[in-house]
Design a protein around this motif. Structure first.
Motif, PDB file in Angstrom:
ATOM      1  N   UNK A  37       0.852  -1.200   0.000  1.00 45.39           N
ATOM      2  CA  UNK A  37       0.000   0.000   0.000  1.00 45.39           C
ATOM      3  C   UNK A  37       0.884   1.246   0.000  1.00 45.39           C
ATOM      4  N   UNK A  38       1.987   1.180   0.770  1.00 44.80           N
ATOM      5  CA  UNK A  38       2.908   2.333   0.794  1.00 44.80           C
ATOM      6  C   UNK A  38       3.539   2.551  -0.579  1.00 44.80           C
ATOM      7  N   UNK A  39       3.887   1.452  -1.230  1.00 46.70           N
ATOM      8  CA  UNK A  39       4.508   1.583  -2.553  1.00 46.70           C
ATOM      9  C   UNK A  39       3.500   2.132  -3.561  1.00 46.70           C
ATOM     10  N   UNK A  40       2.259   1.712  -3.398  1.00 44.58           N
ATOM     11  CA  UNK A  40       1.228   2.207  -4.328  1.00 44.58           C
ATOM     12  C   UNK A  40       0.934   3.679  -4.106  1.00 44.58           C
ATOM     13  N   UNK A  41       1.285   4.203  -2.921  1.00 39.78           N
ATOM     14  CA  UNK A  41       0.990   5.613  -2.611  1.00 39.78           C
ATOM     15  C   UNK A  41       2.033   6.573  -3.196  1.00 39.78           C
ATOM     16  N   UNK A  42       3.090   6.040  -3.850  1.00 37.14           N
ATOM     17  CA  UNK A  42       4.087   6.945  -4.446  1.00 37.14           C
ATOM     18  C   UNK A  42       3.453   7.773  -5.570  1.00 37.14           C
ATOM     19  N   UNK A  43       4.006   8.941  -5.821  1.00 45.12           N
ATOM     20  CA  UNK A  43       3.472   9.809  -6.870  1.00 45.12           C
ATOM     21  C   UNK A  43       3.970   9.327  -8.232  1.00 45.12           C
ATOM     22  N   UNK A  44       3.038   9.104  -9.149  1.00 45.19           N
ATOM     23  CA  UNK A  44       3.429   8.654 -10.499  1.00 45.19           C
ATOM     24  C   UNK A  44       3.887   9.863 -11.324  1.00 45.19           C
ATOM     25  N   UNK A  45       4.999   9.691 -12.029  1.00 45.33           N
ATOM     26  CA  UNK A  45       5.557  10.778 -12.853  1.00 45.33           C
ATOM     27  C   UNK A  45       5.287  10.501 -14.330  1.00 45.33           C
ATOM     28  N   UNK A  46       5.188  11.571 -15.116  1.00 43.41           N
ATOM     29  CA  UNK A  46       5.183  11.391 -16.569  1.00 43.41           C
ATOM     30  C   UNK A  46       6.635  11.136 -16.979  1.00 43.41           C
ATOM     31  N   UNK A  47       6.848  10.674 -18.203  1.00 44.02           N
ATOM     32  CA  UNK A  47       8.216  10.394 -18.646  1.00 44.02           C
ATOM     33  C   UNK A  47       9.042  11.693 -18.642  1.00 44.02           C
ATOM     34  N   UNK A  48       8.410  12.800 -19.044  1.00 45.01           N
ATOM     35  CA  UNK A  48       9.130  14.084 -19.064  1.00 45.01           C
ATOM     36  C   UNK A  48       9.547  14.481 -17.627  1.00 45.01           C
ATOM     37  N   UNK A  92       9.993  12.454 -15.093  1.00 45.13           N
ATOM     38  CA  UNK A  92      11.050  11.517 -14.675  1.00 45.13           C
ATOM     39  C   UNK A  92      12.402  11.942 -15.247  1.00 45.13           C
ATOM     40  N   UNK A  93      12.424  12.298 -16.540  1.00 47.27           N
ATOM     41  CA  UNK A  93      13.706  12.657 -17.174  1.00 47.27           C
ATOM     42  C   UNK A  93      14.315  13.882 -16.489  1.00 47.27           C
ATOM     43  N   UNK A  94      13.455  14.828 -16.113  1.00 47.98           N
ATOM     44  CA  UNK A  94      13.976  16.044 -15.459  1.00 47.98           C
ATOM     45  C   UNK A  94      14.393  15.748 -14.023  1.00 47.98           C
ATOM     46  N   UNK A  95      13.590  14.939 -13.325  1.00 47.93           N
ATOM     47  CA  UNK A  95      13.847  14.725 -11.901  1.00 47.93           C
ATOM     48  C   UNK A  95      15.039  13.801 -11.648  1.00 47.93           C
TER      49      UNK A  95
END
Ligand code: HMG
Length: 395
Positions: A335-346, A348-351
């Motif tokens: 449940x904790x893992x599912x609560x992470x914020x999903x990123x777009x590919x763009x 993710x690339x920046x972060x």
């Protein structure tokens, strides 16, 4: 004879993740290639404010009591994403966690393998000092780079293992075989942020060293697959380890043993499937996943583990489960893992690839991102600045 082993296991990963299907679409790949071909669904993505120190501190703060902090007299941090060529990351962790001062703190390296060497050093230390406890940390951020073959196998995370006598989770056996083979399958020279990797060659080496190390282990200890309830593997991506398990089966392996080891294999990859490769901690995330998700395991069951670090060093070793081990684990980790914020590919690339923008005096400020209980707030005068994050300040 003293029983020594894993008393507690903590885990931390980043608060952001990338869904594999998003990455597949952006890279013009069939999403089934990542889902079925690699057995991966998502990857943990860390921002610039999260590093091996914050992740390791978070993983350890998850499990340590005040009493543990007064008893630990050695901290070993295993990593291949080191932040300093000189100072051990465990020194920062020691300070952030307020562990008593008379402690030996070191960092260890050999690709994904070194946490296993750390575990053995911890065991030997406790043999000589039965009342001490050792904190073994495996902490890494696995970055291959945008559009590289390894990109779908990135990840970030840290495992904390508290090693003591009379452990509550896994008693370690004094039986292991290590193997060294000088190869260039994956390496990262000091001047590079991302590794060079000969991907296909590395998978062949992983499988071949598994076979060779297991044969030697069998020979030395008269071991059979049927002796074990589960086989845990280093998990660069779960599909490779599944291939490894299948290669260990022979025509003598019974259907029952095959089924038991295969069922438990799938329980061991539940977390890695959504976290990715966390290098040094990957084998131990597999162990944690197995213990928290397998409905069939019970006290005294034997577990065997295969550690692999590119370059390459491997080790096979074993342990058995302690009565009541389930009471020292978590039930809601998914449940904790599912609560992470999903990123777009763009995003993710920046972060994931953001680098500090340092001024001439060696200062850099960072934007604020979600982290665990510890964060890297910036760099001042070339010195990394760590802070404890107040629950109320978390964005
Ligand atoms: P790739 O391009 O994904 O390779 O790179 P592929 O084309 O062989 O595809 C992978 C699988 O997907 C194959 O399955 C395909 O058939 C399947 P297999 O045949 O092997 O069973 N596939 C599909 N399945 C379903 N639907 C489809 C489809 N298309 C293809 N449409 C590679 C793979 C390993 C090279 C890459 O991921 C890589 O470079 N990874 C990084 C290196 C790595 O993880 N190596 C592992 C061993 S080394 C190690 O473990 C150490 C390490 O952790 C570091 C350390 O020790 O520090 C890495």
């Amino acid at each position: 004879m003293l029983t020594i082993g894993i008393d507690k296991i903590g885990f931390a990963t980043s608060q952001y993740m990338l869904e594999m299907k998003e990455l597949a679409i952006a890279r013009n790949e069939d999403p089934a290639k990542f889902k079925e071909g690699l057995l991966l669904d998502a990857l943990s993505i860390s921002p610039i404010t999260e590093d091996i120190v914050t992740l390791a501190s978070s993983a350890a703060s998850d499990i340590l009591t005040e009493d543990d902090k007064q008893t630990i007299d050695m901290i070993i941090l295993a990593t291949e994403s080191s932040i300093d060529q000189s100072k051990a990351a465990s020194v920062y962790v020691h300070s952030l966690l307020n562990i008593q001062p008379f402690v030996r703190s070191i960092e260890m390296k050999e690709a994904c393998y070194s946490a296993t060497a750390a575990l053995d050093y911890a065991r030997l230390h406790i043999e000589n000092h039965p009342d001490s406890k050792v904190l073994v940390l495996a902490s890494d951020i696995a970055k291959y780079g945008i559009n590289t073959s390894g990109e779908p196998t990135q990840g970030a995370g840290s495992i904390a293992l508290l090693i003591s006598k009379d452990p509550h989770i896994l008693a370690l056996h004094n039986k292991s075989v290590a193997h060294t083979r000088d190869i260039m399958d994956f390496w990262r020279p000091n001047y590079r942020n991302t590794p060079y990797v000969d991907g296909m060659y590395s998978t062949k080496q992983y499988l071949d060293t598994l076979k060779i190390t297991w044969q030697e282990y069998q020979k030395r200890f008269d071991a059979e697959l049927s002796d074990y309830a589960a086989f845990c593997f280093h998990l660069p991506f779960p599909k490779l380890a599944l291939k490894g398990l299948n290669k260990l089966f022979t025509k003598e392996t019974s259907k029952e043993v095959k089924e038991r080891l295969t069922d438990n294999f799938y329980h061991s990859i539940t977390y890695s499937k959504v976290v990715g490769n966390i290098y040094t901690g990957s084998l131990y995330l597999g162990l944690l996943s197995l213990l928290e998700n397998s409905p069939t395991l019970k006290a005294d069951d034997k577990i065997i583990l295969f550690s692999y670090g590119s370059g390459a060093v491997t080790e096979i070793f074993s342990g058995h489960l302690v009565e009541g081990y389930k009471n020292h684990l978590q039930a809601n980790r998914m449940a904790q893992l599912q609560a992470r914020t999903a990123l777009s590919v763009k995003e993710y690339e920046e972060m994931f690839f953001e680098e500090p923008k340092m001024d001439e005096e060696g200062n850099a400020n960072f934007k604020s991102y979600k982290t665990g209980p510890f964060a890297l707030s910036g760099i001042q005068n070339h010195q990394r600045q760590y802070i404890k994050v107040d629950e109320n300040d978390k964005n």
